[in-house]
Design a protein around this motif. Structure first.
Motif: not given
Length: 245
Positions: A30-48
């Motif tokens: 859960r911790k690793l997935y939460t960290m991954y989710s934060a990373w991927i959402l941040n990566r998508l921010t500019v394009g979205l």
């Protein structure tokens, strides 16, 4: 008694160790997935943000107009803020509360928060979920969310909470990607891609009929525009709109 202990000590110890490892594995996952989710959402921010910028600007102009009619500064709640790209659209001198369940996103949002504090009265980050907003009833002039209702666990409860925390006459503004029309090729592709999105993008669903849920909520004066965003084929169907308490 001693023989009994000798017979059962090892199996019991193995069982306890197995349960402990399973629990720890779940916690670690859960911790690793939460960290991954934060990373991927941040990566998508500019394009979205680029894909939905025109509609965001229009909606926040409506918020600006609402402020002018109220003749006062606004108290705003944003749900599922991610890296906080929407802060640049918020009217000056507003007080804004940023609600997000992912604690690891705050560091990605910090730069936008620091910049926003130069022109806003206050910017407060709160960890929490949209289905249980930790604020009193009738608190906010505006509740906003962009690309959030696709991933909330209980959208009915979320919309109920939005209605609860809005002041009478307050406004809900939103931009969301949604399900395509039924019996179309795009809907078929969405159905195929939905499990992938759920795993890769933190429970995001591309087949959620968000407009139906909003129209069935306690909110009134609902105005919704349908459009297609410049995104992947199966994510293009979108809505933008406002509703009132």
């Amino acid at each position: 008694m001693e023989n009994f202990m000798n017979i059962y000590t090892v199996p019991v110890a193995v069982a306890l160790a197995t349960v402990s490892i399973w629990v720890l594995k779940g916690v670690l996952y859960r911790k690793l997935y939460t960290m991954y989710s934060a990373w991927i959402l941040n990566r998508l921010t500019v394009g979205l943000d680029r894909a939905y910028m025109r509609h965001k600007k229009r909606l926040f102009q409506i918020v600006e107009d609402y402020k002018n009619r109220q003749h006062g500064d606004l108290k705003i709640l944003e749900l599922g803020v991610g890296a906080a790209p929407n802060l640049k659209y918020v009217p000056d001198n507003s007080e804004i509360t940023l609600l997000d369940p992912n604690p690891y996103l705050k560091k990605h949002a910090e730069e936008n928060i620091v910049e926003a504090r130069k022109r806003l009265k206050s910017v407060e980050w709160v960890q929490g979920v949209a289905a249980d907003i930790p604020s009193p009833s009738n608190t906010f002039d505006i509740v906003c969310c962009t690309l959030v209702l696709c991933s909330v666990v209980d959208i009915k409860k979320c919309l109920s909470e939005i209605h609860r925390v809005l002041k009478p006459g307050g406004m809900f503004v939103f931009v969301e990607h949604v399900a395509a029309e039924k019996n179309t090729w795009k809907r078929l592709v969405q159905t195929f891609m939905d499990p992938v999105h759920y795993v890769l993008y933190d429970k995001c669903s591309v087949i959620r009929e968000t407009e139906t849920y909003i129209r069935a909520s306690s909110l009134t004066d609902i105005k919704i525009e349908r459009f297609h965003a410049n995104l992947y084929y199966w994510v293009t169907p979108s809505i933008a709109g406002t509703a009132t308490k």
